[in-house]
Design a protein around this motif. Sequence first.
Motif, short mmCIF file in Angstrom:
data_model
loop_
_atom_site.label_atom_id
_atom_site.label_comp_id
_atom_site.label_asym_id
_atom_site.label_seq_id
_atom_site.Cartn_x
_atom_site.Cartn_y
_atom_site.Cartn_z
N ARG A 1 36.64 31.23 44.57
CA ARG A 1 37.48 33.17 43.64
C ARG A 1 37.62 33.92 44.89
NH1 ARG A 1 32.98 36.81 42.04
NH2 ARG A 1 34.78 38.55 41.44
N ASP A 2 37.62 33.98 45.86
CA ASP A 2 37.55 34.48 46.91
C ASP A 2 38.59 33.95 47.64
OD1 ASP A 2 34.97 36.41 47.17
OD2 ASP A 2 34.04 34.21 48.48
N ASN B 1 41.55 32.90 45.76
CA ASN B 1 42.46 33.32 44.67
C ASN B 1 42.18 34.50 44.94
OD1 ASN B 1 42.50 30.80 43.94
ND2 ASN B 1 41.55 31.16 42.25
N ARG B 2 41.72 35.62 45.47
CA ARG B 2 41.56 37.05 45.42
C ARG B 2 42.43 37.31 46.85
NH1 ARG B 2 35.93 39.03 45.73
NH2 ARG B 2 35.71 37.97 44.28
#
Length: 52
Positions: free
Chosen positions: A8-9, A11-12
């Motif tokens: 998730r990090d 992707n962010r």
Amino acid sequence: MVMGLSKRDLNRKKKSLEMKLQELEEKAKKNPMNKQLQEEIADLKKKIEKAG
């Protein structure tokens, strides 16, 4: 791969790089002779490829 970053990090981080790339490309359209902008765009594209 960078340790400690979740998917998730990553992707962010990739999204924020892409947003910055868009901004720089807009500036480059207005000022195509700016060599520094062109270099920053190329550098960001490399970072996005690595992040992806």
